[in-house]
Design an enzyme around this catalytic site. Sequence first.
Site, mmCIF file in Angstrom:
data_model
loop_
_atom_site.group_PDB
_atom_site.id
_atom_site.type_symbol
_atom_site.label_atom_id
_atom_site.label_comp_id
_atom_site.label_asym_id
_atom_site.label_seq_id
_atom_site.Cartn_x
_atom_site.Cartn_y
_atom_site.Cartn_z
ATOM 1 C CB CYS A 9 -0.946 -0.078 1.142
ATOM 2 S SG CYS A 9 -0.409 -0.046 2.880
ATOM 3 C CG HIS A 58 -4.387 0.122 4.163
ATOM 4 N ND1 HIS A 58 -3.870 -0.703 3.228
ATOM 5 C CD2 HIS A 58 -5.265 0.564 3.336
ATOM 6 C CE1 HIS A 58 -4.429 -0.856 2.103
ATOM 7 N NE2 HIS A 58 -5.438 0.094 2.217
ATOM 8 C CG HIS A 64 -7.051 0.585 -1.054
ATOM 9 N ND1 HIS A 64 -7.099 -0.534 -0.150
ATOM 10 C CD2 HIS A 64 -8.268 0.410 -1.969
ATOM 11 C CE1 HIS A 64 -8.362 -1.142 -0.199
ATOM 12 N NE2 HIS A 64 -9.054 -0.896 -1.319
#
Length: 255
Positions: free
Chosen positions: A157, A209, A221
């Site tokens: 990510c 994240h 993402h």
Amino acid sequence: MRYGVCHLAIVPCRAEASDKSEMVTQLLFGDYFEILEQTEKWAKIKIALDGYECWVDRKQYLSCTQKEFSKQKNPVSYCYSPIGLVSQKEEKNVFPIVIGSGLSDKNNTIISGKKFSYDGDIKTKAKTERKNIIQDSFLYLNAPYLWGGKTPFGIDCSGFVQMVYRLNSYNLPRDASQQAELGKTLSFLEEANPADLAFFDNAEGNIIHVGIILENNRIIHASGKVRIDKLDHYGIFNEETNSYSHRLRLLKKVL
């Protein structure tokens, strides 16, 4: 101080000096670094792009001078093809490199005294624009998730966010927790614009994240693969599983 440069397409960087250690990031062709310490097989390095420290196999880079490091550590342009080709005439050697690899010139790159010719699309450094960040984020769609990865063949990510911004002349730190320390905090999702960043935490409150905000309450993402999902005040809603996959912690404007 000693210096090095990656002359291969993709090189794994590890947490410890061992092939069995986890990969924490990658070097791409044209990435420069400082060498902090060495063993017989391994070198601990500090990557010029983001200051990230890790270990690489000493067979997988070339040494360079401080002058070359200082002059070329910030690339003039980048490989903008999913796959570009470089060739080294002296060794009659041709091999692929991936999008985001650094180039010291549009058509030729000098690495540790060796001349490499480049064939492929090029993106030169320019003013960072939101619309271009969004456009470039789509280049990684469906790339499989890979912890420590930074390429369309596997990416995590924060590596995804870092590489998209890198293609647009804006350098971000490597990890999501580091990226979350930058920019202006936004109070509400309605304040966010496309290309702003959303960060997500775990039960302990740690940032784990990050993704790039799109229009119409969407986010792109890397989770399983680089994908587009819904975003609301609670977090990321995955329509395939009909459930929330990540809990929203922060919204940041970094441009």
